[in-house]
Scaffold this active site. Structure first.
Site, PDB file in Angstrom:
ATOM      1  N   GLU A  27       0.858  -1.195   0.000  1.00 27.71           N
ATOM      2  CA  GLU A  27       0.000   0.000   0.000  1.00 27.71           C
ATOM      3  C   GLU A  27       0.892   1.241   0.000  1.00 27.71           C
ATOM      4  OE1 GLU A  27      -2.951   0.069   3.107  1.00 27.71           O
ATOM      5  OE2 GLU A  27      -3.744   2.005   2.441  1.00 27.71           O
ATOM      6  N   ASN A  72      -6.765   1.619   2.581  1.00 24.87           N
ATOM      7  CA  ASN A  72      -7.476   2.886   2.801  1.00 24.87           C
ATOM      8  C   ASN A  72      -6.990   3.969   1.833  1.00 24.87           C
ATOM      9  OD1 ASN A  72      -8.661   1.508   4.894  1.00 24.87           O
ATOM     10  ND2 ASN A  72      -7.513   2.541   6.516  1.00 24.87           N
ATOM     11  N   ASN A 170     -12.169  -0.655  -1.281  1.00 20.34           N
ATOM     12  CA  ASN A 170     -11.549  -1.247  -0.091  1.00 20.34           C
ATOM     13  C   ASN A 170     -12.358  -0.925   1.150  1.00 20.34           C
ATOM     14  OD1 ASN A 170      -9.111  -2.312   1.472  1.00 20.34           O
ATOM     15  ND2 ASN A 170      -9.297  -0.250   2.330  1.00 20.34           N
ATOM     16  N   GLU A 171     -12.663  -1.947   1.943  1.00 24.06           N
ATOM     17  CA  GLU A 171     -13.287  -1.775   3.272  1.00 24.06           C
ATOM     18  C   GLU A 171     -14.357  -0.683   3.275  1.00 24.06           C
ATOM     19  OE1 GLU A 171     -10.311  -1.495   6.390  1.00 24.06           O
ATOM     20  OE2 GLU A 171      -9.751  -3.601   6.107  1.00 24.06           O
ATOM     21  N   TYR A 242      -7.564  -9.316  11.004  1.00 19.21           N
ATOM     22  CA  TYR A 242      -6.334  -9.039  11.758  1.00 19.21           C
ATOM     23  C   TYR A 242      -6.525  -9.539  13.183  1.00 19.21           C
ATOM     24  CZ  TYR A 242      -4.871  -5.855   7.997  1.00 19.21           C
ATOM     25  OH  TYR A 242      -4.486  -5.316   6.789  1.00 19.21           O
ATOM     26  N   GLU A 290      -6.647  -9.171   3.064  1.00 19.64           N
ATOM     27  CA  GLU A 290      -5.816  -8.568   4.126  1.00 19.64           C
ATOM     28  C   GLU A 290      -5.923  -9.496   5.324  1.00 19.64           C
ATOM     29  OE1 GLU A 290      -6.123  -4.407   5.211  1.00 19.64           O
ATOM     30  OE2 GLU A 290      -6.712  -3.882   3.159  1.00 19.64           O
ATOM     31  N   GLN A 352       1.093  -6.455   5.572  1.00 20.30           N
ATOM     32  CA  GLN A 352       1.513  -6.127   4.243  1.00 20.30           C
ATOM     33  C   GLN A 352       2.869  -6.780   3.964  1.00 20.30           C
ATOM     34  OE1 GLN A 352       1.022  -1.965   3.369  1.00 20.30           O
ATOM     35  NE2 GLN A 352      -1.012  -1.848   4.285  1.00 20.30           N
TER      36      GLN A 352
END
Ligand code: AHR
Length: 530
Positions: A27, A72, A170-171, A242, A290, A352
């Site tokens: 990212e 993000n 994304n998200e 996560y 992720e 990442q």
């Protein structure tokens, strides 16, 4: 000493392991790109500014597909800033940083070619929509003869980038996301954007954004609505996960793989319900794009306020988590969960790759090194290719506050033409686990290697690798691994992740067909065979 038993069901295939299970993520955030993969002037940098030491570690890690450029970040990103000769400097509002756009699509694609990885490109569905996603796809994949494809050619890429994998935002379920949406708003936008993108290039695969984590208040209803609106267009739905150890609850942390198993099953059930309800004859994979250990509580309590209220800087240090032995064991077991669910998980990205919650760390002008979590990933990516076999575990139960009782032993078995590979975790904090593995039906085997990641001598489960001690935690050989007949016996150290590779004897060549039995044909007096 605690005992455990593992049985390998040689004839029961779960699924073929996709290469895309070993993906990662770069990212434009913190020092992932700048002073991570890219640092002109670094002693190991090539003429394009890519760090050679980092590239070498990326290859050793075995990452196959890299998600880019966010995260993000992508929800405020204008892709056209990052191509061509003029690169405007912009605020990156997602990470309170200054983005120079020195590295953009062309540079990243060059790096990906050199690293030998596939690109998984995300489009901005936060501040942008159909038009920009379509333009980026046309710029990237259309051969020639349009303003956008000719602009790409003028910018140095004669041939299309040929990017197959595309993330639709994304998200978008997260209130922290620029352009956060309700499930209906996002589902409609994803479907309409995806439709246009497939009209431009029908060979692409689309990933719709699922939940940011299983604790989101909208988890479940988000997937249901988004799938209802986009199932006919998309090929994968994402899941982000996560994990961290909180409040000293190591037992739950070490059972994170159980949490991921359940999360995957819940999303799989919603996919099945939707496809069934709509009568769609297709598969939608789960893209775990992720996943990792991330000490988000530290980020929220410590890093975030000063970082987000302070000055705007280029590539500030953000979430450079230093990983321990415990974290490595959890990363190894999360990868085992992905393998165990290989029938539903179509791809996965360790988030990442470099510096930002990453298996690889690098310092500006200085060295690059492997974090503890690098080791289980690299060893798994190198060996666990082939078909996941069903296996059953018998071991003591450990009570966990988050997931209830879980097995002390976690195991996954993968078979290919050359090897049978066992991935094993001992979740006990303090006891060695004596394990016997029933390999009946697996044919003649020979131990090739057996290594383990656990607390180093003189260290603890909190030991880490640092710039000054980059090899404090490395895989070490497992002692006393015995194979007698169909039974493998070994001892797993407390709190450990291990990999055992067994060579499979080649199938014996089929015996030559027997020569036809000599028959005597008698000819009777009338000339007929008797
Ligand atoms: O990987 C770090 C961040 O975590 C990503 O930008 C975002 O998608 C997620 O919340």
């Amino acid at each position: 000493m605690a005992k455990a038993h593992l049985r390998v069901h040689a004839d029961e295939n779960v699924a073929v392991v996709s290469d895309r299970l070993f993906g990662s993520f770069v990212e434009h955030m913190g020092r992932a790109v700048y002073t991570g993969i890219f640092e002109p002037g670094h002693p190991t940098a090539d003429s394009r500014g890519f760090r050679g030491d980092v590239l070498e570690l990326v290859r050793e890690l075995g990452a196959t597909v890299i998600r880019y450029p966010g995260g993000n970040f992508v929800s405020g990103f204008r892709w056209e800033d990052s191509v061509g000769p003029d690169r405007p400097v912009r605020l990156d509002v997602a990470w309170h940083s200054v983005e120079t756009n020195v590295v953009g699509l062309h540079e990243f694609a060059d790096w990906a070619d050199t690293a030998g990885v596939e690109i998984m490109q995300a489009v901005n569905l936060g501040t942008r929509g159909i038009e920009d996603a379509a333009a980026l796809l046309e710029y990237s994949n259309h051969p020639t003869g349009t303003a956008l494809s000719d602009e790409r050619r003028a910018n140095g890429r004669e041939k299309p980038f040929g990017i197959t994998l595309w993330c639709l935002g994304n998200e978008m379920d997260g209130p922290w996301q620029i352009g956060h949406k309700t499930a209906v708003e996002y589902g409609r936008l994803a479907a309409e954007t995806g439709r246009v993108m497939k009209w431009i290039d029908p060979s692409i695969e689309l990933v719709a954004a699922g939940s940011s984590n299983a604790d989101m208040p909208t988890f479940g209803s988000w997937e249901r609505t988004v799938l209802e609106l986009s199932a006919d267009v998309i090929d994968h739905v994402s899941l982000h996960a996560y994990y961290e150890e909180t409040g000293g609850d190591a037992a739950s942390f070490l059972a994170s793989g159980v949490g991921l198993d359940r999360y995957i099953s819940a999303v799989a059930a919603i996919i099945d319900e939707t496809l069934d309800a709509q009568g769609l004859d297709k598969t939608i994979g789960i893209s775990v794009d992720e996943w990792n250990v991330w000490y988000q509580s530290r980020f929220n309590d410590v890093d975030k306020p000063p970082l987000f209220e302070g000055e705007w800087n280029e590539h500030p240090r953000i979430i450079e988590d230093e990983y321990s032995v415990t974290d490595a064991v959890v990363v190894g077991s999360l990868l085992m969960s992905l393998l165990r669910n290989a029938d539903r998980v179509s791809m996965a990205n360790l988030a990442q790759l470099v510096n930002v919650i990453a298996p690889i760390r690098s310092e500006p002008g200085g060295p690059a090194w492997r974090q503890t979590t690098f080791h289980p990933f690299a060893l798994t990516a190198a060996a666990a290719r082939g078909t996941v076999l069903r296996s059953t575990v018998e071991s003591r139960a450990i009570d966990t506050p988050l997931y209830g009782p879980v097995d002390e032993l976690d195991a996954v078995v993968v078979l290919n033409d050359a090897e049978l590979v066992l991935l094993l975790v001992n979740r006990s904090l303090d006891e060695q686990l004596e394990l016997d593995v029933d390999l009946a039906g697996c044919g003649a085997l020979k131990v090739v290697s057996a290594v383990s990641v656990h607390a180093p001598a003189g260290g603890s489960r909190f030991s880490t690798n640092t710039e000054s001690h980059p090899d404090a935690v490395v895989p070490v050989a497992l002692e006393a691994v015995g194979l007698a007949g169909d039974t493998l016996a070994l001892a797993l150290p407390p709190l450990s992740w291990s990999i055992v590779r067994l060579a499979v004897a080649p199938e014996p060549a089929p015996a030559p067909a027997p020569a036809p039995a000599e028959t005597t044909t008698t000819i009777d007096s009338e000339g007929a065979a008797a």
